[in-house]
Design an enzyme around this catalytic site. Structure first.
Site, PDB file in Angstrom:
ATOM      1  N   ASP A  30       0.852  -1.191   0.000  1.00  0.00           N
ATOM      2  CA  ASP A  30       0.000   0.000   0.000  1.00  0.00           C
ATOM      3  C   ASP A  30       0.887   1.241   0.000  1.00  0.00           C
ATOM      4  O   ASP A  30       1.869   1.322   0.749  1.00  0.00           O
ATOM      5  CB  ASP A  30      -0.914  -0.022   1.245  1.00  0.00           C
ATOM      6  CG  ASP A  30      -2.042   0.993   1.170  1.00  0.00           C
ATOM      7  OD1 ASP A  30      -1.753   2.201   1.013  1.00  0.00           O
ATOM      8  OD2 ASP A  30      -3.203   0.590   1.272  1.00  0.00           O
ATOM      9  N   ILE A  31       0.519   2.208  -0.828  1.00  0.00           N
ATOM     10  CA  ILE A  31       1.346   3.412  -0.998  1.00  0.00           C
ATOM     11  C   ILE A  31       1.318   4.298   0.257  1.00  0.00           C
ATOM     12  O   ILE A  31       2.236   5.083   0.492  1.00  0.00           O
ATOM     13  CB  ILE A  31       0.872   4.198  -2.251  1.00  0.00           C
ATOM     14  CG1 ILE A  31       1.981   5.057  -2.811  1.00  0.00           C
ATOM     15  CG2 ILE A  31      -0.379   5.018  -1.964  1.00  0.00           C
ATOM     16  CD1 ILE A  31       1.680   5.583  -4.222  1.00  0.00           C
ATOM     17  N   ASN A  86     -12.889  -3.262   2.645  1.00  0.00           N
ATOM     18  CA  ASN A  86     -13.929  -2.232   2.650  1.00  0.00           C
ATOM     19  C   ASN A  86     -14.782  -2.359   1.390  1.00  0.00           C
ATOM     20  O   ASN A  86     -14.240  -2.465   0.287  1.00  0.00           O
ATOM     21  CB  ASN A  86     -13.282  -0.841   2.690  1.00  0.00           C
ATOM     22  CG  ASN A  86     -12.435  -0.644   3.933  1.00  0.00           C
ATOM     23  OD1 ASN A  86     -12.770  -1.139   5.009  1.00  0.00           O
ATOM     24  ND2 ASN A  86     -11.323   0.059   3.799  1.00  0.00           N
ATOM     25  N   GLN A  93     -14.435   2.485   1.423  1.00  0.00           N
ATOM     26  CA  GLN A  93     -13.743   2.044   0.206  1.00  0.00           C
ATOM     27  C   GLN A  93     -13.454   3.249  -0.685  1.00  0.00           C
ATOM     28  O   GLN A  93     -14.384   3.937  -1.122  1.00  0.00           O
ATOM     29  CB  GLN A  93     -14.590   1.022  -0.563  1.00  0.00           C
ATOM     30  CG  GLN A  93     -13.857   0.464  -1.783  1.00  0.00           C
ATOM     31  CD  GLN A  93     -14.669  -0.584  -2.545  1.00  0.00           C
ATOM     32  OE1 GLN A  93     -15.875  -0.726  -2.314  1.00  0.00           O
ATOM     33  NE2 GLN A  93     -14.033  -1.292  -3.446  1.00  0.00           N
ATOM     34  N   HIS A  99     -10.203  -5.216  -2.938  1.00  0.00           N
ATOM     35  CA  HIS A  99      -8.841  -5.471  -2.448  1.00  0.00           C
ATOM     36  C   HIS A  99      -8.855  -5.847  -0.977  1.00  0.00           C
ATOM     37  O   HIS A  99      -9.530  -5.207  -0.172  1.00  0.00           O
ATOM     38  CB  HIS A  99      -7.933  -4.248  -2.659  1.00  0.00           C
ATOM     39  CG  HIS A  99      -8.504  -2.962  -2.158  1.00  0.00           C
ATOM     40  ND1 HIS A  99      -9.473  -2.251  -2.859  1.00  0.00           N
ATOM     41  CD2 HIS A  99      -8.284  -2.257  -1.024  1.00  0.00           C
ATOM     42  CE1 HIS A  99      -9.801  -1.171  -2.171  1.00  0.00           C
ATOM     43  NE2 HIS A  99      -9.104  -1.154  -1.043  1.00  0.00           N
ATOM     44  N   PHE A 100      -8.133  -6.874  -0.650  1.00  0.00           N
ATOM     45  CA  PHE A 100      -7.903  -7.235   0.744  1.00  0.00           C
ATOM     46  C   PHE A 100      -6.736  -6.408   1.258  1.00  0.00           C
ATOM     47  O   PHE A 100      -5.689  -6.348   0.608  1.00  0.00           O
ATOM     48  CB  PHE A 100      -7.509  -8.707   0.882  1.00  0.00           C
ATOM     49  CG  PHE A 100      -8.606  -9.683   0.570  1.00  0.00           C
ATOM     50  CD1 PHE A 100      -9.449 -10.146   1.560  1.00  0.00           C
ATOM     51  CD2 PHE A 100      -8.771 -10.156  -0.725  1.00  0.00           C
ATOM     52  CE1 PHE A 100     -10.449 -11.060   1.281  1.00  0.00           C
ATOM     53  CE2 PHE A 100      -9.776 -11.067  -1.017  1.00  0.00           C
ATOM     54  CZ  PHE A 100     -10.612 -11.517  -0.013  1.00  0.00           C
ATOM     55  N   HIS A 101      -6.892  -5.808   2.433  1.00  0.00           N
ATOM     56  CA  HIS A 101      -5.755  -5.209   3.129  1.00  0.00           C
ATOM     57  C   HIS A 101      -5.178  -6.269   4.062  1.00  0.00           C
ATOM     58  O   HIS A 101      -5.925  -6.957   4.761  1.00  0.00           O
ATOM     59  CB  HIS A 101      -6.206  -4.051   4.027  1.00  0.00           C
ATOM     60  CG  HIS A 101      -6.734  -2.845   3.311  1.00  0.00           C
ATOM     61  ND1 HIS A 101      -5.988  -1.713   3.137  1.00  0.00           N
ATOM     62  CD2 HIS A 101      -7.941  -2.590   2.752  1.00  0.00           C
ATOM     63  CE1 HIS A 101      -6.721  -0.799   2.507  1.00  0.00           C
ATOM     64  NE2 HIS A 101      -7.909  -1.303   2.259  1.00  0.00           N
TER      65      HIS A 101
END
Ligand code: 5GP
Ligand code: ZN
Length: 140
Positions: A30-31, A86, A93, A99-101
């Protein structure tokens, strides 16, 4: 031209710190990480939210999730992790590509995790149970 940022990352048009890739999914950092190693695991194909993905994508993504999570946890030397997904703007979201975190956690990270829980008024849980069960069993 697809404007979805994660589709563009999946296509290789936008750079990302990719940690894993297979036929169905792509995992990258993640950025704006909540913790070092915060990873996103996405289908390469575009689906807006979890309830839109195919059975095949669901199986293939979930199959890899435990190994990805364990690797992120072990390599970042953290004690555990949160899996977060989310769905919908109202749920936080921001990127409309499912997307899974995977968020590594530490004792002293101050991220917290307890949300304010409520209570059911009399009869509401039973009414919801009945409705949800009926719909899920296709007896609606
Ligand atoms: P959401 O709020 O939609 O569940 O999470 C979106 C996540 O995607 C955020 O944590 C955000 O930092 C991350 N993100 C947004 N744009 C980019 C990007 O261009 N590259 C990467 N690696 N992560 C991004
Ligand atoms: Zn997309």
């Amino acid at each position: 031209m697809n404007n979805c940022i994660f589709c563009r990352i999946a296509a290789g048009d936008i750079p990302a710190h990719v940690i894993y890739s297979n036929q169905v999914g792509l995992a990258f950092l993640d950025i704006r990480p909540l913790a070092a190693g915060h990873t996103l695991w996405i289908p390469k194909q575009h689906y807006g939210s979890l309830d839109e993905i195919t059975d095949h994508a669901a199986v293939e993504l979930l199959k890899e999730l435990p190994r990805l999570a364990k690797t992120v946890r072990d390599v970042t030397d953290s004690g555990g992790y949160n899996i977060l997904l989310n769905n919908g703007t109202v749920a936080g979201q921001e990127v409309a590509h499912v997307h899974f975190h995977i968020i590594p956690r530490r004792e002293d990270d101050d991220l917290g995790y307890r949300w304010l829980a409520g209570e059911y008024p009399d009869g509401q849980a039973e009414a919801l149970q009945e409705r949800l069960h009926r719909v899920l069993m296709n007896h609606a």
